[in-house]
Design a protein around this motif. Structure first.
Motif, PDB file in Angstrom:
ATOM      1  N   ASP A   1      13.521   5.928  -0.137  1.00  0.00           N
ATOM      2  CA  ASP A   1      13.040   5.426   1.411  1.00  0.00           C
ATOM      3  C   ASP A   1      12.384   6.656   1.974  1.00  0.00           C
ATOM      4  OD1 ASP A   1      12.289   3.106  -0.503  1.00  0.00           O
ATOM      5  OD2 ASP A   1      14.214   2.044   0.981  1.00  0.00           O
ATOM      6  N   VAL A   2      11.193   6.167   3.072  1.00  0.00           N
ATOM      7  CA  VAL A   2      10.735   6.879   4.235  1.00  0.00           C
ATOM      8  C   VAL A   2       9.926   6.055   4.706  1.00  0.00           C
ATOM      9  CG1 VAL A   2      10.804   9.140   2.724  1.00  0.00           C
ATOM     10  CG2 VAL A   2       8.613   7.759   3.088  1.00  0.00           C
ATOM     11  N   ARG A   3       9.664   6.792   6.272  1.00  0.00           N
ATOM     12  CA  ARG A   3       9.122   6.759   6.661  1.00  0.00           C
ATOM     13  C   ARG A   3       7.398   7.146   7.234  1.00  0.00           C
ATOM     14  NH1 ARG A   3      10.018   3.398  11.967  1.00  0.00           N
ATOM     15  NH2 ARG A   3       8.766   4.410  14.012  1.00  0.00           N
ATOM     16  N   MET A   4       6.654   7.147   7.173  1.00  0.00           N
ATOM     17  CA  MET A   4       5.492   7.547   7.038  1.00  0.00           C
ATOM     18  C   MET A   4       4.858   6.753   8.737  1.00  0.00           C
ATOM     19  SD  MET A   4       2.147   7.325   6.802  1.00  0.00           S
ATOM     20  CE  MET A   4       1.447   5.882   5.591  1.00  0.00           C
ATOM     21  N   THR A   5       4.620   8.051   9.516  1.00  0.00           N
ATOM     22  CA  THR A   5       3.092   7.002  10.665  1.00  0.00           C
ATOM     23  C   THR A   5       1.926   7.849  10.392  1.00  0.00           C
ATOM     24  OG1 THR A   5       5.918   7.157  11.889  1.00  0.00           O
ATOM     25  CG2 THR A   5       3.201   7.221  13.170  1.00  0.00           C
ATOM     26  N   ALA A   6       0.946   7.489  10.371  1.00  0.00           N
ATOM     27  CA  ALA A   6      -0.300   8.070  10.453  1.00  0.00           C
ATOM     28  C   ALA A   6      -0.480   8.073  11.148  1.00  0.00           C
ATOM     29  CB  ALA A   6      -0.796   7.513   9.240  1.00  0.00           C
ATOM     30  N   TRP A   7      -2.008   8.586  12.292  1.00  0.00           N
ATOM     31  CA  TRP A   7      -2.761   8.254  13.124  1.00  0.00           C
ATOM     32  C   TRP A   7      -3.573   8.237  12.941  1.00  0.00           C
ATOM     33  CZ3 TRP A   7       2.046  10.520  13.900  1.00  0.00           C
ATOM     34  CH2 TRP A   7       2.430   9.929  14.570  1.00  0.00           C
ATOM     35  N   VAL A   8      -4.986   7.182  13.054  1.00  0.00           N
ATOM     36  CA  VAL A   8      -6.521   7.332  11.847  1.00  0.00           C
ATOM     37  C   VAL A   8      -7.558   7.013  13.003  1.00  0.00           C
ATOM     38  CG1 VAL A   8      -7.804   6.055  10.828  1.00  0.00           C
ATOM     39  CG2 VAL A   8      -4.906   6.394  10.826  1.00  0.00           C
ATOM     40  N   ARG A   9      -8.488   8.496  13.462  1.00  0.00           N
ATOM     41  CA  ARG A   9      -9.242   8.864  13.894  1.00  0.00           C
ATOM     42  C   ARG A   9     -10.687   8.237  13.222  1.00  0.00           C
ATOM     43  NH1 ARG A   9      -6.767  13.475  13.154  1.00  0.00           N
ATOM     44  NH2 ARG A   9      -8.663  14.598  12.495  1.00  0.00           N
ATOM     45  N   GLY A  10     -11.268   8.040  14.285  1.00  0.00           N
ATOM     46  CA  GLY A  10     -12.707   7.429  13.983  1.00  0.00           C
ATOM     47  C   GLY A  10     -12.720   6.342  14.866  1.00  0.00           C
ATOM     48  N   ARG A  11     -14.297   5.530  13.749  1.00  0.00           N
ATOM     49  CA  ARG A  11     -14.716   4.327  14.428  1.00  0.00           C
ATOM     50  C   ARG A  11     -13.573   3.322  13.381  1.00  0.00           C
ATOM     51  NH1 ARG A  11     -18.471   0.684  12.936  1.00  0.00           N
ATOM     52  NH2 ARG A  11     -18.958   1.797  10.976  1.00  0.00           N
ATOM     53  N   VAL A  12     -12.876   2.923  13.964  1.00  0.00           N
ATOM     54  CA  VAL A  12     -11.318   2.299  13.349  1.00  0.00           C
ATOM     55  C   VAL A  12     -11.183   0.994  14.227  1.00  0.00           C
ATOM     56  CG1 VAL A  12     -10.546   4.236  11.625  1.00  0.00           C
ATOM     57  CG2 VAL A  12      -9.485   3.788  14.223  1.00  0.00           C
ATOM     58  N   GLN A  13     -11.391   1.165  15.491  1.00  0.00           N
ATOM     59  CA  GLN A  13     -11.051  -0.064  16.369  1.00  0.00           C
ATOM     60  C   GLN A  13     -12.709  -1.871  16.525  1.00  0.00           C
ATOM     61  OE1 GLN A  13      -9.639   0.887  19.710  1.00  0.00           O
ATOM     62  NE2 GLN A  13      -7.994   1.824  18.911  1.00  0.00           N
ATOM     63  N   GLY A  14     -12.095  -2.747  15.677  1.00  0.00           N
ATOM     64  CA  GLY A  14     -13.156  -3.935  15.846  1.00  0.00           C
ATOM     65  C   GLY A  14     -14.409  -3.797  14.348  1.00  0.00           C
ATOM     66  N   VAL A  15     -13.710  -3.022  13.402  1.00  0.00           N
ATOM     67  CA  VAL A  15     -14.037  -3.579  12.252  1.00  0.00           C
ATOM     68  C   VAL A  15     -12.695  -3.800  11.483  1.00  0.00           C
ATOM     69  CG1 VAL A  15     -15.989  -1.488  12.491  1.00  0.00           C
ATOM     70  CG2 VAL A  15     -13.049  -0.744  11.722  1.00  0.00           C
ATOM     71  N   GLY A  16     -11.870  -4.290  11.669  1.00  0.00           N
ATOM     72  CA  GLY A  16     -10.564  -4.961  10.836  1.00  0.00           C
ATOM     73  C   GLY A  16      -9.899  -4.131   9.844  1.00  0.00           C
ATOM     74  N   PHE A  17      -9.833  -2.655  10.808  1.00  0.00           N
ATOM     75  CA  PHE A  17      -9.164  -1.757   9.669  1.00  0.00           C
ATOM     76  C   PHE A  17      -7.424  -2.073  10.010  1.00  0.00           C
ATOM     77  CE2 PHE A  17      -7.199   2.294  10.266  1.00  0.00           C
ATOM     78  CZ  PHE A  17      -7.483   2.980   8.815  1.00  0.00           C
ATOM     79  N   ARG A  18      -7.936  -2.847  10.906  1.00  0.00           N
ATOM     80  CA  ARG A  18      -5.971  -2.796  10.341  1.00  0.00           C
ATOM     81  C   ARG A  18      -5.196  -4.311   9.958  1.00  0.00           C
ATOM     82  NH1 ARG A  18      -5.131  -5.006  16.636  1.00  0.00           N
ATOM     83  NH2 ARG A  18      -6.456  -6.250  16.305  1.00  0.00           N
ATOM     84  N   TRP A  19      -6.352  -5.489   9.262  1.00  0.00           N
ATOM     85  CA  TRP A  19      -6.437  -6.445   8.662  1.00  0.00           C
ATOM     86  C   TRP A  19      -6.270  -5.434   7.583  1.00  0.00           C
ATOM     87  CZ3 TRP A  19      -8.832  -8.433   4.868  1.00  0.00           C
ATOM     88  CH2 TRP A  19      -7.856  -9.846   4.173  1.00  0.00           C
ATOM     89  N   PHE A  20      -7.324  -4.864   7.003  1.00  0.00           N
ATOM     90  CA  PHE A  20      -7.479  -4.600   5.664  1.00  0.00           C
ATOM     91  C   PHE A  20      -6.731  -3.111   5.401  1.00  0.00           C
ATOM     92  CE2 PHE A  20     -11.921  -5.489   5.654  1.00  0.00           C
ATOM     93  CZ  PHE A  20     -11.668  -5.837   4.243  1.00  0.00           C
ATOM     94  N   THR A  21      -5.784  -2.633   6.416  1.00  0.00           N
ATOM     95  CA  THR A  21      -4.930  -1.759   6.570  1.00  0.00           C
ATOM     96  C   THR A  21      -3.385  -2.472   5.598  1.00  0.00           C
ATOM     97  OG1 THR A  21      -5.037   0.111   7.712  1.00  0.00           O
ATOM     98  CG2 THR A  21      -2.768  -0.377   7.384  1.00  0.00           C
ATOM     99  N   ARG A  22      -3.368  -3.748   6.397  1.00  0.00           N
ATOM    100  CA  ARG A  22      -1.983  -4.425   6.072  1.00  0.00           C
ATOM    101  C   ARG A  22      -2.385  -4.816   4.681  1.00  0.00           C
ATOM    102  NH1 ARG A  22      -1.205 -10.340   5.885  1.00  0.00           N
ATOM    103  NH2 ARG A  22       1.340 -10.658   6.371  1.00  0.00           N
ATOM    104  N   ALA A  23      -3.737  -5.530   4.276  1.00  0.00           N
ATOM    105  CA  ALA A  23      -3.319  -5.840   3.263  1.00  0.00           C
ATOM    106  C   ALA A  23      -3.356  -4.872   2.081  1.00  0.00           C
ATOM    107  CB  ALA A  23      -5.310  -6.767   2.902  1.00  0.00           C
ATOM    108  N   ASN A  24      -3.424  -3.751   2.386  1.00  0.00           N
ATOM    109  CA  ASN A  24      -3.257  -2.418   1.429  1.00  0.00           C
ATOM    110  C   ASN A  24      -1.818  -2.888   1.612  1.00  0.00           C
ATOM    111  OD1 ASN A  24      -3.298   0.356   0.158  1.00  0.00           O
ATOM    112  ND2 ASN A  24      -5.751  -0.824   0.213  1.00  0.00           N
ATOM    113  N   ALA A  25      -1.555  -2.767   2.556  1.00  0.00           N
ATOM    114  CA  ALA A  25       0.135  -2.606   2.102  1.00  0.00           C
ATOM    115  C   ALA A  25       0.669  -3.675   1.645  1.00  0.00           C
ATOM    116  CB  ALA A  25       0.347  -2.266   3.710  1.00  0.00           C
ATOM    117  N   LEU A  26       0.366  -4.490   1.717  1.00  0.00           N
ATOM    118  CA  LEU A  26       0.400  -6.046   1.188  1.00  0.00           C
ATOM    119  C   LEU A  26       1.122  -6.302  -0.367  1.00  0.00           C
ATOM    120  CD1 LEU A  26      -0.202  -8.730   3.375  1.00  0.00           C
ATOM    121  CD2 LEU A  26       2.861  -7.373   2.796  1.00  0.00           C
TER     122      LEU A  26
END
Length: 93
Positions: A4-29
């Motif tokens: 087990d590891v911990r990965m912390t990522a910072w994502v740059r670009g047009r990633v706010q207000g486009v559902g990015f967090r929701w899709f990230t959560r869905a992909n993680a699940l």
């Protein structure tokens, strides 16, 4: 021995207000076995913290970099460390 590891990522670009967090959560699940969160930062980036099996964290990181995400990813910076625990599932913050 745990891989087990911990990965912390910072994502740059047009990633706010486009559902990015929701899709990230869905992909993680969908990948499974991951806990953590996705968080909008004041500077326009999204921070993603994922803990779980190393190969699962790498799959999530690969997805973040594919361009098959909402919005537009200009770059991803990540650091790896040991898991801290304390997460209940994968949250949107």
């Amino acid at each position: 021995m745990s891989d087990d590891v911990r990965m912390t990522a910072w994502v740059r670009g047009r990633v706010q207000g486009v559902g990015f967090r929701w899709f990230t959560r869905a992909n993680a699940l969908e990948i499974g076995g991951l806990t953590g969160f996705a968080l909008n930062l004041d500077d326009g980036r999204v921070q993603v913290v994922a803990e779980g099996p190393s190969d699962h964290c790498h799959r999530l990181l690969d997805w973040l970099r594919t361009g098959d995400t909402p919005g537009r990813v200009d770059g991803v910076t990540e650091i790896w460390s040991t898991p801290r625990g304390g997460y209940d599932g994968f949250a949107i913050r």
